[in-house]
Design an enzyme around this catalytic site. Structure first.
Site, short mmCIF file in Angstrom:
data_model
loop_
_atom_site.label_atom_id
_atom_site.label_comp_id
_atom_site.label_asym_id
_atom_site.label_seq_id
_atom_site.Cartn_x
_atom_site.Cartn_y
_atom_site.Cartn_z
N ASP A 154 1.24 -1.07 -0.13
CA ASP A 154 -0.16 -0.09 -0.47
C ASP A 154 0.83 1.32 -0.14
O ASP A 154 1.83 1.04 0.46
CB ASP A 154 -0.84 0.07 1.03
N HIS A 292 4.08 -2.19 2.55
CA HIS A 292 3.68 -1.24 2.42
C HIS A 292 4.53 -0.60 2.10
O HIS A 292 5.60 -1.64 2.13
CB HIS A 292 3.37 0.02 3.34
#
Length: 336
Positions: A154, A292
């Site tokens: 992400d 992430h």
């Protein structure tokens, strides 16, 4: 015949092999792509380069995805460039030796399809343009029946994303990258690389705002499409926050809402050892793993990822994009 009984580099007289032979129009020599081998039969194929006299001048193996849906059918997927193939016109045939060839050169025992001559085709570049399954709904994991896992990333694209892509390519693994619209400008090449190397792009809102509406998600879709020609079918809500209105808005934008069931909290930069232990300790069949590649220092996550992949593979897991994990597929279209 079982694929494991076929040789990837069939040079010995006793070899059994099945190869797709391709000759680029206007050039001498040929390339062969040969499934088989004792190990990694579904993940690697052999390649051979033949000169004009039919002698092998180079060989090796490349990553591929191979399925055998029926006794008389093999489906092989690979990046053409990995096998030395580039957009052009080619002539092809399938050649095989199935069983021993005593006292003869392998060429004397070869069978071919077509039986005489070759067939022509044009290898065209293709690009991912979309995916199936983009409708209102919510998932946090895939089916539990198979040891398949989706790695997701992400808050990109960022300066760390190319490093994640380098690693995934080296490990022959695909992931799903949920992108923030405001981060795309200046990193369009990175988004195109994600798709070109078999990974997937999802929508993560325009500004990472909580509980977005249709206009926000549609704007992010437009930004992704303008950079890549790809229309995403997945949405990852920032912070995992959602309600029925968010799911409905995502569905209106052609997106399925996707959360996760494995969260190492790498956003808090706990260190690579913690990221590793949290992921491998919680992963189960069908897991969607949250990590992430943007939004801060992601060096710890990147450092943990090789060991995460190695450990899960040693436990019998394979990796897929979220769309593939959910039983859907990416859509490709030729261009040029």
């Amino acid at each position: 015949m079982a694929l494991s009984r076929l040789e990837r580099t069939p040079r010995a007289r006793s070899s059994s092999f099945l190869c797709l032979e391709l000759r680029r129009v206007g050039r001498r020599g040929a390339r062969r792509i040969c499934p088989g081998g004792k190990r990694a039969t579904s993940r690697r194929v052999g390649t051979e380069l033949l000169n004009a006299a039919g002698k092998v001048t180079a060989n090796g193996t490349v990553a591929a995805h191979l399925k055998r849906p029926g006794a008389g059918k093999i489906v092989l997927t690979l990046l053409p460039a990995d096998a030395g193939l580039f957009p052009h016109r080619y002539r092809w045939r399938v050649v095989a030796v199935l069983g021993r060839c005593p006292g003869k050169a392998p060429a004397d025992c070869e069978q071919s399809l077509p039986a005489k001559g070759e067939r022509a085709f044009r290898l065209r570049p293709v690009r991912a343009v979309g995916c199936t399954g983009g409708s209102a709904g919510f998932v946090a994991n895939g089916p539990r029946a198979h040891k398949t896992v989706a790695l997701t990333f992400d808050d990109g694209p960022s300066e760390y994303t190319p490093g994640f892509l380098d690693l995934l390519r080296r490990k022959h693994v695909h992931g799903t990258f949920f992108e923030i619209g405001q981060e795309i400008a200046g990193r369009e090449d990175t988004l195109r690389r994600i798709l070109a190397e078999g990974s997937e792009i999802g929508n993560h809102t325009t500004h990472h705002g909580a509980l977005p509406g249709y206009a926000d998600l549609a704007a992010t879709n437009r930004s992704i499409r303008a950079a890549t020609h790809f229309e995403p079918c997945l949405f990852r809500p920032p912070g995992g926050a959602y309600n029925s209105a968010v799911i409905a808005a995502a569905g209106e934008a052609g997106l399925r809402t996707v959360n996760w069931d494995v969260d190492p909290a790498d956003w808090s930069t706990p260190g690579s050892a913690a990221v590793y232990s949290r992921v491998v300790g919680a992963t189960q069949p069908g897991s969607i793993v949250l990590m992430h590649d943007g939004g801060g220092d992601r060096s710890g996550t990147l450092a943990a990822l090789p060991s995460i992949i190695d450990t899960l593979q040693a436990r019998g897991y394979r990796f897929a994009t979220v769309t593939e994990l959910l039983g859907e597929r990416l859509l490709y279209r030729p261009y040029g």
